[in-house]
Write an enzyme that holds these catalytic residues in place. Structure first.
Site, short mmCIF file in Angstrom:
data_model
loop_
_atom_site.label_atom_id
_atom_site.label_comp_id
_atom_site.label_asym_id
_atom_site.label_seq_id
_atom_site.Cartn_x
_atom_site.Cartn_y
_atom_site.Cartn_z
CD GLU A 250 -2.85 -1.23 0.08
OE1 GLU A 250 -2.97 -0.25 -0.67
OE2 GLU A 250 -3.45 -2.32 -0.09
CB CYS A 284 -1.62 6.69 1.57
SG CYS A 284 -2.64 5.60 2.56
P1 NDP Z 1 9.29 4.59 4.12
O1 NDP Z 1 8.68 3.91 2.97
O2 NDP Z 1 10.73 4.89 4.08
O3 NDP Z 1 9.03 3.74 5.46
C1 NDP Z 1 7.97 2.84 5.68
C2 NDP Z 1 8.49 1.64 6.48
O4 NDP Z 1 9.47 0.94 5.72
C3 NDP Z 1 9.19 2.04 7.78
O5 NDP Z 1 8.98 1.03 8.73
C4 NDP Z 1 10.65 2.06 7.35
O6 NDP Z 1 11.56 1.94 8.42
C5 NDP Z 1 10.69 0.84 6.46
N1 NDP Z 1 11.81 0.81 5.53
C6 NDP Z 1 12.56 1.84 5.07
N2 NDP Z 1 13.49 1.39 4.19
C7 NDP Z 1 13.31 0.05 4.09
C8 NDP Z 1 13.95 -0.98 3.35
N3 NDP Z 1 14.95 -0.73 2.52
N4 NDP Z 1 13.51 -2.24 3.49
C9 NDP Z 1 12.48 -2.53 4.31
N5 NDP Z 1 11.85 -1.60 5.05
C10 NDP Z 1 12.24 -0.31 4.94
O7 NDP Z 1 8.49 5.89 4.40
P2 NDP Z 1 8.96 7.13 5.31
O8 NDP Z 1 8.51 6.86 6.68
O9 NDP Z 1 10.40 7.43 5.15
O10 NDP Z 1 8.13 8.27 4.64
C11 NDP Z 1 8.58 8.79 3.42
C12 NDP Z 1 7.44 9.04 2.48
O11 NDP Z 1 6.71 7.83 2.29
C13 NDP Z 1 6.41 10.00 2.99
O12 NDP Z 1 6.80 11.31 2.82
C14 NDP Z 1 5.23 9.58 2.15
O13 NDP Z 1 5.35 10.13 0.87
C15 NDP Z 1 5.36 8.09 2.06
N6 NDP Z 1 4.55 7.41 3.07
C16 NDP Z 1 3.41 6.81 2.67
C17 NDP Z 1 2.61 6.19 3.58
C18 NDP Z 1 1.34 5.55 3.19
O14 NDP Z 1 0.43 5.44 4.01
N7 NDP Z 1 1.21 5.06 1.96
C19 NDP Z 1 2.94 6.16 5.00
C20 NDP Z 1 4.18 6.77 5.33
C21 NDP Z 1 4.94 7.36 4.38
P3 NDP Z 1 12.21 3.27 9.07
O15 NDP Z 1 11.08 4.07 9.59
O16 NDP Z 1 13.07 2.70 10.13
O17 NDP Z 1 12.96 3.96 7.98
#
Ligand code: NDP
Length: 483
Positions: A250, A284
């Site tokens: 998602e 989102c």
């Molecule tokens: P990320 O996609 O970076 O993070 C989401 C999850 O994935 C977190 O638990 C993160 O860990 C983890 N993660 C990060 N890198 C990896 C990897 N290489 N392999 C596996 N897991 C990983 O989102 P962010 O929190 O950095 O937010 C950045 C942008 O993402 C936002 O500005 C927005 O645009 C979007 N976003 C979208 C969401 C939605 O509901 N669709 C929700 C949140 C963000 P960690 O936090 O430790 O980096």
């Protein structure tokens, strides 16, 4: 098991692992008052959690569904009993208002109760057979070990959407929450532990994205369900499918709301403002584009501007505040840069919220007006900014709404039943709302997106959630004796 003195420990194989390096969890509303500390895991921590899940797999899969359901119901009750504690941690770490956090905690509890009930319904099917005496029947087997990687924007509800159906279907879980909300996750994991889940059935590991990558690439993890950003999601998709695992994504959205001239402003204005600015625009499903069709434009902009100016921004712990800060200084910089770029490209600032405090992670909700040439009209800025765009025809409005790589949610505001029917069939979005915000869904109905907003796997939530978490097997059963 006694909970550790440091809230943010790992839960692996039924043990709280309260050792190793620590990291600080910050409060975006009060930069000088950290919320607490947590243990920082690494790839080895993830590996230990996966081993614990593998060890617990056979016992949990063979636990009768009624016994599994009773534990899920206990989780729901405990979550309700601790809702205030969990909601407070959520507001302190994520920044959203305490009312939003309380709502999330209540819905997360309800999600566990729903999937406890769902596990008592049949997901099997029977097919006719051309062979006398034969029954053709599908059965479901658990996927096995599931990696659950969750974001910070719904740190209570999104884990519940994923973990509840995974457990109901007999899977073991390795859960890696976002680094912005580790203490909220640890409080939820304490609920799992105290509700009597057998050791290793849910394992919580706290740490950076690289630790998430260790889960994704481990052959012992049968499936990964992820909510977060597009680049990370696509990377996870490539890594998991390369080893023939199952993946559910998602991701982002660039959700349109179409407003026609027969709209009742008493309905559309609050829905548009809530959809665009609620939860500080960090959903989102948030409304990123407001598409005004024809003559409605001038009055719509005027009324939206008045509503946006009057929002109340502040510390989410204070009652009466409607919009909290952005989640982190990094997020605040990113959103401010997105707004500056839009202005430099010619976007007109129609209104900003007057009450937003200066400094920290606070950001004044902003309404822009502009055209499709703006980058912000195509690319997602994860904050409280929405752009009003004008088109002259219904065809133009539908074309513009679908002119995005995303397809998560879309709204239409009209009373014309033909238009509504067209919207339901032609808007390219997994969630279509009529006279309602692009945000907000019900936990008993399917949820997911199209195009770059989701993967191709089954929908989350509702009775479709089980599809991702199970393997379907088709049995052909004939009598063992000749007639
Ligand atoms: P990320 O996609 O970076 O993070 C989401 C999850 O994935 C977190 O638990 C993160 O860990 C983890 N993660 C990060 N890198 C990896 C990897 N290489 N392999 C596996 N897991 C990983 O989102 P962010 O929190 O950095 O937010 C950045 C942008 O993402 C936002 O500005 C927005 O645009 C979007 N976003 C979208 C969401 C939605 O509901 N669709 C929700 C949140 C963000 P960690 O936090 O430790 O980096």
């Amino acid at each position: 098991m006694t909970a550790p003195s440091v809230f943010g420990a790992h839960l692996i194989g039924g043990e709280w692992i309260d050792s190793g390096p620590t990291a600080v969890s910050d409060n975006p509303a009060r930069p000088d008052e950290p919320v607490g500390e947590y243990r920082l895991g690494d790839s080895a921590t993830a590996g230990d959690a996966i081993s614990a899940a593998v060890d617990a797999r056979a016992v949990w899969a063979s636990t009768p569904f009624g016994a599994r359901a009773r534990i899920l119901e206990r989780i729901a009750s405990l979550m309700e009993a601790r809702a205030e504690e969990i909601a407070t941690l959520c507001t302190l770490e994520e920044g959203k208002t305490i009312a939003e956090s309380r709502g999330e905690a209540a819905l997360a509890a309800e999600t566990f109760r729903f999937h406890a009930g769902m596990s008592k319904t049949s997901t099997e099917r029977i097919f006719p057979s051309p062979t006398p005496g034969e029954t053709i029947r599908t059965v479901r087997a658990p996927l096995g070990v599931v990696g659950v990687i969750t974001p910070w924007n719904f740190p209570i509800q999104i884990p519940a959407w994923k973990i509840a159906p995974a457990l109901a279907a007999g899977n073991c879980v390795v859960w890696k929450p976002a680094s912005n909300t580790p203490l909220t996750a640890a409080a939820i994991a304490r609920v799992f532990d105290d509700a009597g889940l057998p050791a290793g059935v849910v394992n919580l590991v706290l740490g950076p994205g690289s630790m998430g990558n260790a889960i994704v690439t481990d052959e012992r993890v049968d499936g990964v369900t992820f909510t977060g950003s597009v680049p990370v999601g696509f990377g996870i998709r490539d890594a998991v499918t390369a080893r023939n695992g199952r993946v559910q994504l998602e991701l982002g959205g660039h959700n349109p709301a179409l407003v026609f001239d027969d709209t009742d402003f008493a309905v559309s204005i609050p829905a548009l403002v809530a959809g665009a600015m609620g939860a500080t625009g960090q959903k989102c499903t948030a409304t990123r584009r407001i598409i005004a069709v024809g003559n409605v434009y001038d009055e719509l902009v005027e009324r939206l501007a008045e509503a946006v100016r009057g929002l109340s921004v502040g510390d989410g712990m204070h009652e009466g505040v409607g919009i909290g800060p952005l989640v982190s200084p990094g997020a605040a910089t990113e959103v401010a840069e997105g707004l500056a770029a839009a202005k430099a490209e010619g976007a007109e600032v129609v209104a900003t919220t007057e009450s937003a405090p200066d400094g920290g992670c606070f950001f004044a909700p902003t309404l822009l007006a502009g055209g499709t040439d703006l980058t912000i009209a195509h690319e997602e800025i994860f904050g409280p900014i929405s752009t009003v765009m004008r088109v002259d025809t219904e065809d133009g409005a539908f074309a513009l709404a679908n002119d995005t790589e995303f397809g998560l949610s879309a709204s239409i505001f009209t009373n014309d039943l033909w238009r509504i029917d067209r919207a339901v069939h032609e808007l390219q979005a997994g969630v279509i709302k009529v006279n309602a915000p692009t945000t907000g869904t019900e936990l008993h109905a399917p949820f997911g997106g199209e195009k770059a907003s989701s993967g191709h796997a089954a929908r989350e939530q509702g009775d479709t959630a089980v599809d991702f978490f199970t393997r379907t097997r088709t049995a052909y059963i004939r009598p063992g004796t000749a007639r």
